[in-house]
Scaffold this motif. Structure first.
Motif, PDB file in Angstrom:
ATOM      1  N   ASN A 184     -76.070  21.124 -19.300  1.00 25.71           N
ATOM      2  CA  ASN A 184     -76.656  20.511 -18.110  1.00 25.71           C
ATOM      3  C   ASN A 184     -75.943  19.200 -17.827  1.00 25.71           C
ATOM      4  O   ASN A 184     -75.159  18.710 -18.650  1.00 25.71           O
ATOM      5  CB  ASN A 184     -78.165  20.274 -18.292  1.00 25.71           C
ATOM      6  CG  ASN A 184     -78.480  19.552 -19.595  1.00 25.71           C
ATOM      7  OD1 ASN A 184     -77.772  18.658 -20.033  1.00 25.71           O
ATOM      8  ND2 ASN A 184     -79.556  19.948 -20.252  1.00 25.71           N
ATOM      9  N   GLY A 219     -75.454  26.311 -18.472  1.00 30.45           N
ATOM     10  CA  GLY A 219     -76.854  26.341 -18.111  1.00 30.45           C
ATOM     11  C   GLY A 219     -76.991  26.455 -16.602  1.00 30.45           C
ATOM     12  O   GLY A 219     -76.069  26.142 -15.849  1.00 30.45           O
ATOM     13  N   ARG A 220     -78.170  26.882 -16.163  1.00 28.11           N
ATOM     14  CA  ARG A 220     -78.374  27.069 -14.738  1.00 28.11           C
ATOM     15  C   ARG A 220     -79.460  26.152 -14.185  1.00 28.11           C
ATOM     16  O   ARG A 220     -80.022  26.395 -13.119  1.00 28.11           O
ATOM     17  CB  ARG A 220     -78.709  28.524 -14.420  1.00 28.11           C
ATOM     18  CG  ARG A 220     -79.965  29.071 -15.070  1.00 28.11           C
ATOM     19  CD  ARG A 220     -80.309  30.449 -14.494  1.00 28.11           C
ATOM     20  NE  ARG A 220     -79.264  31.429 -14.738  1.00 28.11           N
ATOM     21  CZ  ARG A 220     -79.028  32.466 -13.937  1.00 28.11           C
ATOM     22  NH1 ARG A 220     -79.752  32.644 -12.851  1.00 28.11           N
ATOM     23  NH2 ARG A 220     -78.065  33.327 -14.226  1.00 28.11           N
ATOM     24  N   GLY A 221     -79.742  25.054 -14.916  1.00 26.07           N
ATOM     25  CA  GLY A 221     -80.856  24.207 -14.513  1.00 26.07           C
ATOM     26  C   GLY A 221     -80.532  23.138 -13.494  1.00 26.07           C
ATOM     27  O   GLY A 221     -81.440  22.466 -12.998  1.00 26.07           O
ATOM     28  N   ASP A 222     -79.245  22.934 -13.149  1.00 25.47           N
ATOM     29  CA  ASP A 222     -78.926  21.895 -12.173  1.00 25.47           C
ATOM     30  C   ASP A 222     -77.686  22.299 -11.388  1.00 25.47           C
ATOM     31  O   ASP A 222     -76.828  23.046 -11.869  1.00 25.47           O
ATOM     32  CB  ASP A 222     -78.704  20.543 -12.862  1.00 25.47           C
ATOM     33  CG  ASP A 222     -77.516  20.549 -13.807  1.00 25.47           C
ATOM     34  OD1 ASP A 222     -76.422  20.164 -13.363  1.00 25.47           O
ATOM     35  OD2 ASP A 222     -77.686  20.951 -14.975  1.00 25.47           O
ATOM     36  N   ASP A 245     -79.722  33.608 -17.964  1.00 29.79           N
ATOM     37  CA  ASP A 245     -80.976  33.339 -17.255  1.00 29.79           C
ATOM     38  C   ASP A 245     -82.097  33.204 -18.275  1.00 29.79           C
ATOM     39  O   ASP A 245     -82.478  34.188 -18.915  1.00 29.79           O
ATOM     40  CB  ASP A 245     -81.280  34.484 -16.297  1.00 29.79           C
ATOM     41  CG  ASP A 245     -82.541  34.251 -15.476  1.00 29.79           C
ATOM     42  OD1 ASP A 245     -83.170  33.178 -15.640  1.00 29.79           O
ATOM     43  OD2 ASP A 245     -82.896  35.132 -14.684  1.00 29.79           O
ATOM     44  N   HIS A 262     -87.258  23.555 -21.460  1.00 31.85           N
ATOM     45  CA  HIS A 262     -85.917  23.102 -21.851  1.00 31.85           C
ATOM     46  C   HIS A 262     -85.434  23.855 -23.072  1.00 31.85           C
ATOM     47  O   HIS A 262     -84.250  24.212 -23.163  1.00 31.85           O
ATOM     48  CB  HIS A 262     -85.915  21.594 -22.107  1.00 31.85           C
ATOM     49  CG  HIS A 262     -86.806  21.128 -23.219  1.00 31.85           C
ATOM     50  ND1 HIS A 262     -88.120  21.530 -23.345  1.00 31.85           N
ATOM     51  CD2 HIS A 262     -86.575  20.287 -24.263  1.00 31.85           C
ATOM     52  CE1 HIS A 262     -88.651  20.956 -24.412  1.00 31.85           C
ATOM     53  NE2 HIS A 262     -87.732  20.201 -24.986  1.00 31.85           N
ATOM     54  N   GLN A 265     -84.195  27.309 -22.195  1.00 28.42           N
ATOM     55  CA  GLN A 265     -82.799  27.289 -21.747  1.00 28.42           C
ATOM     56  C   GLN A 265     -81.856  27.119 -22.936  1.00 28.42           C
ATOM     57  O   GLN A 265     -80.824  27.799 -23.021  1.00 28.42           O
ATOM     58  CB  GLN A 265     -82.543  26.168 -20.743  1.00 28.42           C
ATOM     59  CG  GLN A 265     -81.051  26.009 -20.436  1.00 28.42           C
ATOM     60  CD  GLN A 265     -80.734  25.197 -19.216  1.00 28.42           C
ATOM     61  OE1 GLN A 265     -80.660  25.719 -18.116  1.00 28.42           O
ATOM     62  NE2 GLN A 265     -80.529  23.899 -19.402  1.00 28.42           N
ATOM     63  N   PRO A 323     -89.168  17.546 -19.916  1.00 30.95           N
ATOM     64  CA  PRO A 323     -89.410  18.905 -20.415  1.00 30.95           C
ATOM     65  C   PRO A 323     -90.346  18.948 -21.610  1.00 30.95           C
ATOM     66  O   PRO A 323     -91.031  19.961 -21.823  1.00 30.95           O
ATOM     67  CB  PRO A 323     -88.010  19.410 -20.779  1.00 30.95           C
ATOM     68  CG  PRO A 323     -87.191  18.186 -20.946  1.00 30.95           C
ATOM     69  CD  PRO A 323     -87.743  17.176 -20.011  1.00 30.95           C
TER      70      PRO A 323
END
Length: 445
Positions: A184, A219-222, A245, A262, A265, A323
């Motif tokens: 991230n 990661g795909r969080g941001d 995912d 968190h 992820q 988180p």
């Protein structure tokens, strides 16, 4: 230790003699290099006087030196060593670059490099654990506090799992990770970079050092992390890029040390690494269940009278606390210390999980004013009082969590000392309650 005869006869200067510096000196000397060392601390210099030349590299003619090895803590954007070395055409490197140079001399192995703003240590430790469960020879090192050069070299088939900060990446030029991870991105360490864009570019260099066919995991969080993933895919092809995912990964309820979104992820990324390493699903699922988290990172300290005590002292900014607050439904939140920001905006979405807050340290009054419109707040000031007050107010099913959203330096040496104090206080108050039948009164800490 890890060393190589390729250093024989070469000249290096080592600036900074903490853990990574000491490991670098030992590796270079064992490999036959001529080493000059320097540290601001006289005792650190004197300790190596029998194995190296002691001199400040800023005062040396560096002609002929193979490199200046600096501690990641040396701010290259402000320290004169960068310009001084450049004047002689000498590279400024770190211990990870030395490891990269040695790799060709080691038994066949793979390297996993993990970076990101938050979650690096947990993900690194988890990947290392999954390798152990799979029976792969493995070593863990880097920013997690274990200099990789100080570790014993692995036999053939081994996996080195490295946590890499942006500072370490800045000092590394040739580490082609078999698997590289960017978890991230959010603004951090901006005093070392030309704005947030400079910080992001530093992180992205870990992926840029890879070769075609090596795996890049994101990661795909941001949006910023996904933008770098898109750039890597455009440059190297989508076959090398994986963006797991977390929502597709089932079973989190059975992983006690990996609670919260968190950590889901982190787990999804670790699973993607495990798959890239050829670890079977049955093995990595068993590893997720048996993983014991790192100290001071969502660490389950104790459970008493149905109340869980969690030490998240490593959460030194609001972004890392947010988180943690989302991980449990009913939290008595102990927060405060030396603030890094004048707000808690990133934590707001999880305020509904907080039963009450207990503010401590220099940030206590500020945080109390911020939180009062949202939840009951007790101005505890001291950590021991906060724990005692939370124990009085808690009920079975609640969680008492230290997740300060602040640095520790107003009241403690570092976040480890703060977390250890929390552990000790919890243990003592639980023991006192067992003896007296009730939580000790105010002033009993």
């Amino acid at each position: 230790m890890i060393t190589s005869p390729r250093f024989a006869g070469q000249r290096f200067a080592v600036l900074g003699l903490a853990r990574s510096g000491l490991a670098s000196v030992a590796s270079l000397v064992a490999g036959g290099a001529e080493v000059t060392v320097w540290d601001n601390r006289e005792e650190a210099r004197n300790a190596l006087a029998d194995v190296a030349t002691v001199a400040d590299p800023l005062n040396l003619d560096l002609t002929g030196f193979a490199g200046v090895v600096v501690s990641p803590g040396v701010p290259l954007n402000r320290h004169p060593i960068a310009a001084h070395a450049a004047a002689f055409g000498v590279p400024v490197i770190g211990d990870i670059e030395l490891f990269a140079a040695i790799r060709a001399d080691l038994p066949p192995h793979r390297v996993v490099g993990i970076t990101g703003t938050n979650g690096k240590s947990t993900t690194t430790a988890l990947v290392h654990h999954l390798c152990q469960v799979a029976g792969l020879p493995t070593r863990m090192g880097g920013n997690i506090g274990l200099p990789v050069l100080g570790e014993a070299a692995l036999p053939a088939g081994g996996v080195y799992v490295l946590e890499l900060s942006s500072y370490q990446i800045d000092l590394t030029h040739n580490l082609a990770c078999d698997v590289a991870v960017l978890i991230n991105l959010s603004p951090d360490h901006l005093d070392r970079y030309d704005g947030y864009a400079g910080y992001m570019a530093a992180k992205a260099r870990l992926l840029a050092m890879q070769h075609a066919g090596q795996t890049a995991i994101f990661g795909r969080g941001d949006a910023d992390t996904l933008a770098i993933a898109t750039q890597v895919a455009a440059a190297r092809g989508t076959a090398d890029v994986r963006i797991p995912d977390p929502a597709a990964l089932s079973g989190q309820a059975g992983w006690p040390s990996l609670q919260g979104p968190h950590n889901l992820q982190n787990a999804a990324i670790a699973v993607a690494v495990a798959q890239a390493l050829g670890i079977d699903e049955g093995v990595w699922r068993a590893g997720l269940a048996s993983f014991v988290g790192l100290a001071h990172r969502m660490e389950r300290v104790a459970e008493s009278h149905g109340v869980l005590f969690v030490n998240d002292s490593k959460a030194t900014n609001p972004a890392s606390t947010a988180p943690a607050l989302a991980a449990f439904p009913r939290i008595h939140w102990i927060c405060g210390g030396l603030p890094k920001a004048d707000n808690l905006d990133e934590c707001v979405p999880a305020f509904g999980h907080v039963v009450a807050a207990y503010t401590i340290g220099e940030a206590g009054p500020l945080f109390a004013d911020i939180l009062a419109p949202y939840m009951p707040v007790t101005r505890s000031e001291m950590l021991c009082e906060a724990v005692r007050q939370a124990m009085h107010a808690s009920q079975p099913g609640d969680v008492i969590m230290l997740s300060p959203a602040c640095a520790s330096f107003d009241q403690f040496r570092d976040f480890e000392a703060r977390g250890e104090a929390f552990r000790d206080i919890v243990t003592s108050l639980i023991a006192d309650r067992a003896t007296a039948g009730t939580v000790p009164p105010a002033g009993a800490c």
